[in-house]
Scaffold this active site. Structure first.
Site, PDB file in Angstrom:
ATOM      1  N   ARG A 156     -18.685 -39.748 -45.746  1.00 31.97           N
ATOM      2  CA  ARG A 156     -20.149 -39.891 -45.671  1.00 31.97           C
ATOM      3  C   ARG A 156     -20.901 -39.082 -46.714  1.00 31.97           C
ATOM      4  NH1 ARG A 156     -18.035 -39.753 -40.458  1.00 31.97           N
ATOM      5  NH2 ARG A 156     -18.615 -41.557 -39.218  1.00 31.97           N
ATOM      6  N   GLY A 179     -14.733 -32.079 -30.763  1.00 35.48           N
ATOM      7  CA  GLY A 179     -13.424 -31.432 -30.929  1.00 35.48           C
ATOM      8  C   GLY A 179     -12.264 -32.379 -31.177  1.00 35.48           C
ATOM      9  N   TYR A 230     -26.828 -25.151 -46.368  1.00 34.43           N
ATOM     10  CA  TYR A 230     -28.198 -25.618 -46.632  1.00 34.43           C
ATOM     11  C   TYR A 230     -29.086 -25.540 -45.387  1.00 34.43           C
ATOM     12  CZ  TYR A 230     -26.415 -30.244 -45.092  1.00 34.43           C
ATOM     13  OH  TYR A 230     -25.852 -31.281 -44.395  1.00 34.43           O
ATOM     14  N   ARG A 237     -17.961 -38.775 -28.266  1.00 34.58           N
ATOM     15  CA  ARG A 237     -18.279 -40.105 -27.751  1.00 34.58           C
ATOM     16  C   ARG A 237     -17.049 -40.977 -27.592  1.00 34.58           C
ATOM     17  NH1 ARG A 237     -22.371 -41.476 -32.476  1.00 34.58           N
ATOM     18  NH2 ARG A 237     -20.564 -40.564 -33.524  1.00 34.58           N
ATOM     19  N   GLY A 254     -18.988 -24.084 -46.504  1.00 37.22           N
ATOM     20  CA  GLY A 254     -19.108 -24.952 -47.683  1.00 37.22           C
ATOM     21  C   GLY A 254     -18.147 -26.109 -47.459  1.00 37.22           C
ATOM     22  N   PRO A 255     -17.717 -26.817 -48.519  1.00 38.19           N
ATOM     23  CA  PRO A 255     -16.851 -27.985 -48.316  1.00 38.19           C
ATOM     24  C   PRO A 255     -15.437 -27.658 -47.808  1.00 38.19           C
ATOM     25  CG  PRO A 255     -17.911 -28.028 -50.480  1.00 38.19           C
ATOM     26  CD  PRO A 255     -18.159 -26.660 -49.916  1.00 38.19           C
TER      27      PRO A 255
HETATM   28  C1  HXC Z   1     -28.899 -45.137 -44.616  1.00 35.91           C
HETATM   29  C2  HXC Z   1     -27.892 -45.317 -42.517  1.00 35.91           C
HETATM   30  C3  HXC Z   1     -26.620 -45.024 -43.083  1.00 35.91           C
HETATM   31  C4  HXC Z   1     -26.562 -44.798 -44.517  1.00 35.91           C
HETATM   32  C5  HXC Z   1     -26.376 -45.314 -40.947  1.00 35.91           C
HETATM   33  N1  HXC Z   1     -27.684 -45.490 -41.192  1.00 35.91           N
HETATM   34  N2  HXC Z   1     -25.707 -45.034 -42.079  1.00 35.91           N
HETATM   35  N3  HXC Z   1     -29.017 -45.383 -43.261  1.00 35.91           N
HETATM   36  N4  HXC Z   1     -27.715 -44.860 -45.218  1.00 35.91           N
HETATM   37  N5  HXC Z   1     -25.422 -44.497 -45.111  1.00 35.91           N
HETATM   38  C6  HXC Z   1     -28.731 -45.836 -40.235  1.00 35.91           C
HETATM   39  C7  HXC Z   1     -28.489 -47.177 -39.549  1.00 35.91           C
HETATM   40  O1  HXC Z   1     -28.949 -48.265 -40.345  1.00 35.91           O
HETATM   41  C8  HXC Z   1     -29.301 -47.020 -38.269  1.00 35.91           C
HETATM   42  O2  HXC Z   1     -30.685 -47.165 -38.491  1.00 35.91           O
HETATM   43  C9  HXC Z   1     -29.098 -45.540 -37.909  1.00 35.91           C
HETATM   44  O3  HXC Z   1     -28.741 -44.886 -39.147  1.00 35.91           O
HETATM   45  C10 HXC Z   1     -27.982 -45.338 -36.899  1.00 35.91           C
HETATM   46  O4  HXC Z   1     -26.787 -45.891 -37.425  1.00 35.91           O
HETATM   47  P1  HXC Z   1     -25.612 -46.487 -36.503  1.00 35.91           P
HETATM   48  O5  HXC Z   1     -24.480 -46.846 -37.385  1.00 35.91           O
HETATM   49  O6  HXC Z   1     -26.174 -47.528 -35.592  1.00 35.91           O
HETATM   50  O7  HXC Z   1     -25.288 -45.217 -35.561  1.00 35.91           O
HETATM   51  P2  HXC Z   1     -23.932 -44.691 -34.978  1.00 35.91           P
HETATM   52  O8  HXC Z   1     -22.909 -45.785 -34.909  1.00 35.91           O
HETATM   53  O9  HXC Z   1     -24.252 -43.961 -33.719  1.00 35.91           O
HETATM   54  O10 HXC Z   1     -23.417 -43.633 -36.075  1.00 35.91           O
HETATM   55  C11 HXC Z   1     -24.036 -42.419 -36.243  1.00 35.91           C
HETATM   56  C12 HXC Z   1     -23.882 -41.942 -37.687  1.00 35.91           C
HETATM   57  C13 HXC Z   1     -22.389 -41.994 -38.098  1.00 35.91           C
HETATM   58  C14 HXC Z   1     -24.467 -40.538 -37.776  1.00 35.91           C
HETATM   59  C15 HXC Z   1     -24.696 -42.871 -38.591  1.00 35.91           C
HETATM   60  O11 HXC Z   1     -22.265 -41.633 -39.473  1.00 35.91           O
HETATM   61  C16 HXC Z   1     -21.532 -41.118 -37.246  1.00 35.91           C
HETATM   62  O12 HXC Z   1     -21.053 -41.535 -36.185  1.00 35.91           O
HETATM   63  N6  HXC Z   1     -21.297 -39.832 -37.645  1.00 35.91           N
HETATM   64  C17 HXC Z   1     -20.533 -38.847 -36.867  1.00 35.91           C
HETATM   65  C18 HXC Z   1     -19.636 -38.009 -37.719  1.00 35.91           C
HETATM   66  C19 HXC Z   1     -20.246 -37.403 -38.971  1.00 35.91           C
HETATM   67  O13 HXC Z   1     -21.324 -37.845 -39.431  1.00 35.91           O
HETATM   68  N7  HXC Z   1     -19.527 -36.449 -39.566  1.00 35.91           N
HETATM   69  C20 HXC Z   1     -19.933 -35.806 -40.774  1.00 35.91           C
HETATM   70  C21 HXC Z   1     -20.398 -34.433 -40.492  1.00 35.91           C
HETATM   71  S1  HXC Z   1     -20.263 -33.572 -41.972  1.00 35.91           S
HETATM   72  P3  HXC Z   1     -31.473 -48.558 -38.181  1.00 35.91           P
HETATM   73  O14 HXC Z   1     -32.919 -48.253 -38.348  1.00 35.91           O
HETATM   74  O15 HXC Z   1     -30.945 -49.564 -39.178  1.00 35.91           O
HETATM   75  O16 HXC Z   1     -31.106 -48.920 -36.748  1.00 35.91           O
HETATM   76  C22 HXC Z   1     -21.485 -32.442 -42.129  1.00 35.91           C
HETATM   77  C23 HXC Z   1     -21.196 -31.503 -43.303  1.00 35.91           C
HETATM   78  C24 HXC Z   1     -22.351 -31.075 -44.107  1.00 35.91           C
HETATM   79  O17 HXC Z   1     -22.427 -32.393 -41.409  1.00 35.91           O
HETATM   80  C25 HXC Z   1     -22.011 -30.162 -45.282  1.00 35.91           C
HETATM   81  C26 HXC Z   1     -20.927 -30.576 -46.229  1.00 35.91           C
HETATM   82  C27 HXC Z   1     -20.656 -29.629 -47.348  1.00 35.91           C
HETATM   83  P1  NAP Z   2     -16.265 -34.836 -38.233  1.00 37.60           P
HETATM   84  O1  NAP Z   2     -14.776 -34.835 -38.163  1.00 37.60           O
HETATM   85  O2  NAP Z   2     -16.955 -36.112 -38.491  1.00 37.60           O
HETATM   86  O3  NAP Z   2     -16.792 -34.190 -36.867  1.00 37.60           O
HETATM   87  C1  NAP Z   2     -17.982 -34.525 -36.227  1.00 37.60           C
HETATM   88  C2  NAP Z   2     -17.678 -34.740 -34.765  1.00 37.60           C
HETATM   89  O4  NAP Z   2     -18.899 -34.879 -34.025  1.00 37.60           O
HETATM   90  C3  NAP Z   2     -16.847 -35.986 -34.488  1.00 37.60           C
HETATM   91  O5  NAP Z   2     -15.693 -35.611 -33.765  1.00 37.60           O
HETATM   92  C4  NAP Z   2     -17.744 -36.879 -33.638  1.00 37.60           C
HETATM   93  O6  NAP Z   2     -16.984 -37.565 -32.637  1.00 37.60           O
HETATM   94  C5  NAP Z   2     -18.680 -35.842 -33.022  1.00 37.60           C
HETATM   95  N1  NAP Z   2     -19.952 -36.424 -32.613  1.00 37.60           N
HETATM   96  C6  NAP Z   2     -20.836 -37.120 -33.377  1.00 37.60           C
HETATM   97  N2  NAP Z   2     -21.875 -37.522 -32.638  1.00 37.60           N
HETATM   98  C7  NAP Z   2     -21.663 -37.055 -31.388  1.00 37.60           C
HETATM   99  C8  NAP Z   2     -22.391 -37.150 -30.170  1.00 37.60           C
HETATM  100  N3  NAP Z   2     -23.555 -37.798 -30.097  1.00 37.60           N
HETATM  101  N4  NAP Z   2     -21.872 -36.553 -29.051  1.00 37.60           N
HETATM  102  C9  NAP Z   2     -20.679 -35.903 -29.113  1.00 37.60           C
HETATM  103  N5  NAP Z   2     -19.952 -35.787 -30.229  1.00 37.60           N
HETATM  104  C10 NAP Z   2     -20.436 -36.355 -31.357  1.00 37.60           C
HETATM  105  O7  NAP Z   2     -16.785 -33.828 -39.342  1.00 37.60           O
HETATM  106  P2  NAP Z   2     -16.390 -32.296 -39.704  1.00 37.60           P
HETATM  107  O8  NAP Z   2     -16.411 -32.203 -41.163  1.00 37.60           O
HETATM  108  O9  NAP Z   2     -15.213 -31.849 -38.934  1.00 37.60           O
HETATM  109  O10 NAP Z   2     -17.697 -31.542 -39.171  1.00 37.60           O
HETATM  110  C11 NAP Z   2     -17.626 -30.601 -38.102  1.00 37.60           C
HETATM  111  C12 NAP Z   2     -18.803 -29.643 -38.186  1.00 37.60           C
HETATM  112  O11 NAP Z   2     -18.718 -28.874 -39.372  1.00 37.60           O
HETATM  113  C13 NAP Z   2     -20.172 -30.331 -38.218  1.00 37.60           C
HETATM  114  O12 NAP Z   2     -21.107 -29.555 -37.494  1.00 37.60           O
HETATM  115  C14 NAP Z   2     -20.524 -30.303 -39.682  1.00 37.60           C
HETATM  116  O13 NAP Z   2     -21.906 -30.347 -39.908  1.00 37.60           O
HETATM  117  C15 NAP Z   2     -19.938 -28.949 -40.067  1.00 37.60           C
HETATM  118  N6  NAP Z   2     -19.698 -28.787 -41.506  1.00 37.60           N
HETATM  119  C16 NAP Z   2     -18.651 -29.434 -42.096  1.00 37.60           C
HETATM  120  C17 NAP Z   2     -18.420 -29.229 -43.444  1.00 37.60           C
HETATM  121  C18 NAP Z   2     -17.267 -29.877 -44.143  1.00 37.60           C
HETATM  122  O14 NAP Z   2     -17.148 -29.718 -45.359  1.00 37.60           O
HETATM  123  N7  NAP Z   2     -16.385 -30.575 -43.461  1.00 37.60           N
HETATM  124  C19 NAP Z   2     -19.253 -28.381 -44.178  1.00 37.60           C
HETATM  125  C20 NAP Z   2     -20.329 -27.759 -43.536  1.00 37.60           C
HETATM  126  C21 NAP Z   2     -20.516 -27.955 -42.178  1.00 37.60           C
HETATM  127  P3  NAP Z   2     -17.388 -39.004 -32.037  1.00 37.60           P
HETATM  128  O15 NAP Z   2     -17.697 -39.904 -33.174  1.00 37.60           O
HETATM  129  O16 NAP Z   2     -16.192 -39.381 -31.222  1.00 37.60           O
HETATM  130  O17 NAP Z   2     -18.582 -38.765 -31.139  1.00 37.60           O
END
Ligand code: HXC
Ligand code: NAP
Length: 295
Positions: free
Chosen positions: A206, A22, A154, A46, A196-197
């Site tokens: 990402r 949140g 998806y 986190r 969607g987006p």
């Molecule tokens: C390949 C990757 C990578 C990349 C990380 N890894 N990024 N591999 N390509 N781009 C690998 C690392 O090498 C490592 O593996 C493992 O993943 C873990 O990465 P870390 O960086 O150590 O982990 P961490 O710091 O905990 O980060 C977690 C994360 C990061 C998921 C990788 O992106 C994150 O914190 N995300 C949280 C927010 C988020 O993702 N929001 C987007 C949601 S949007 P190895 O083997 O090397 O150790 C969404 C919308 C969908 O879901 C729909 C849209 C239309």
């Molecule tokens: P975002 O801002 O990156 O939100 C993801 C959140 O998850 C971050 O606040 C992150 O905070 C938290 N998180 C990640 N790992 C966690 C863990 N281990 N424990 C607790 N919290 C964790 O992305 P967003 O676009 O707003 O996405 C929100 C939701 O919407 C997600 O479920 C995503 O799949 C969905 N969604 C988004 C889109 C879009 O277009 N934006 C489309 C379809 C679906 P910390 O890093 O502080 O942990």
């Protein structure tokens, strides 16, 4: 119209809602919108600094009650601690929004097993951890809880290049539908939103990194030719959490401007044909269909 709140200011009064992830993006927007509708909100993720800053900003903007508690959804004990802190502060918890996620685009064969694990653990394990903890609490305390899971379009269709996320979101969708039936007897409703987006920093950096986004403008895939506005998603979430949606259970509501259907319909790509070309196409088709059938 879609940029303004749907619910009146007291619609969620006395309701406490826990939002995972949140502190940023859509989770932050939902926290703001639900505070504006009178709810008390707990946010967890986190990064302590991020959620504390969000909580303080949203308290100032809305005048509402919000608590930030650090936690990793992958750890069940963290979730129990978040719940305990929330109940201690606000008395009870009425709804859970499983919103926390991790994701990035990559050809699947480039992923390490750890990279696959991390996404599935945040999305699927994180969601079932929170659901199990809150579900047990609701059943024990006889609270008619509400679960709302943020999935993706998806989750139903699958998608290449985000395979761990697709697997995990599909699991969350299956959990939504399964518990909608199993826990209905306790008065607990479970629904999902498939967005969607919607522009957020977390998703855009990402999934649509600069360069790629310019080449393959993701907006072009959306029949309504625009991205979602956060308030639109907030309004849908607020409705699904409120008693106005009391008979909706086990549903996944897509909010994507028609994006996934555009990809699915066999001939939808024909919108690239210019108007003037249709005369020519029609003429040639008629000529052929009126001719003798070939043997
Ligand atoms: C390949 C990757 C990578 C990349 C990380 N890894 N990024 N591999 N390509 N781009 C690998 C690392 O090498 C490592 O593996 C493992 O993943 C873990 O990465 P870390 O960086 O150590 O982990 P961490 O710091 O905990 O980060 C977690 C994360 C990061 C998921 C990788 O992106 C994150 O914190 N995300 C949280 C927010 C988020 O993702 N929001 C987007 C949601 S949007 P190895 O083997 O090397 O150790 C969404 C919308 C969908 O879901 C729909 C849209 C239309
Ligand atoms: P975002 O801002 O990156 O939100 C993801 C959140 O998850 C971050 O606040 C992150 O905070 C938290 N998180 C990640 N790992 C966690 C863990 N281990 N424990 C607790 N919290 C964790 O992305 P967003 O676009 O707003 O996405 C929100 C939701 O919407 C997600 O479920 C995503 O799949 C969905 N969604 C988004 C889109 C879009 O277009 N934006 C489309 C379809 C679906 P910390 O890093 O502080 O942990």
């Amino acid at each position: 119209m879609y940029k303004t709140p749907l619910l009146e200011k007291s619609a969620l009064k006395e309701k406490t809602i826990l939002i995972t992830g949140g502190g940023t993006g859509l989770g932050r927007s939902m926290a703001k919108g639900l505070l504006e509708a009178g709810a008390k909100v707990i946010i967890t993720s986190r990064k302590t600094e991020v959620i504390n800053k969000t909580a303080s900003e949203l308290a100032d903007i809305t005048g509402g009650l919000i608590l930030a508690v650090t936690g990793d959804v992958r750890r069940y004990t963290d979730i129990e601690a978040v719940m305990a802190a929330g109940i201690d502060e606000f008395g009870s918890i009425y709804a859970l929004i499983n919103n926390a996620a991790g994701n990035f685009i990559s050809p699947t064969e480039r992923l390490t097993h750890k990279a696959f694990d991390i996404i599935v653990d945040i999305v699927l394990k994180g969601s079932y951890n929170c659901t199990l903890a809150l579900g047990k609490y609701w059943i024990r305390e006889q609270i008619n809880g509400i679960m709302l899971n943020i999935v993706t379009t998806y989750a139903s269709t699958g998608s290449g290049f985000v395979v761990p996320s697709a697997c995990a979101k599909a699991g969350v969708l299956a959990m939504t539908r399964s518990l909608a039936v199993e826990w209905a007897k306790y008065g607990i409703r479970s629904n999902a939103i498939a967005p969607g987006p919607f522009p957020t920093k977390g998703a855009w950096t990402r999934l649509f990194p600069a360069g790629l986004a310019e080449k393959l403008d993701p907006k072009k895939r959306i029949p309504l030719n625009r991205y979602g506005h956060h308030q639109e998603l907030v309004n849908l979430a607020a409705y699904l959490i409120s008693d106005y949606s009391a008979f909706i259970n086990g549903e996944v509501i897509t909010i994507d401007g028609g994006e996934w259907l555009k990809g699915a319909g066999e001939f939808n790509w024909l919108d690239v044909v210019p108007k003037e070309m249709w005369d020519q196409i029609e003429k040639s088709m008629r000529k052929k269909s009126q001719g003798k059938p070939s043997k």
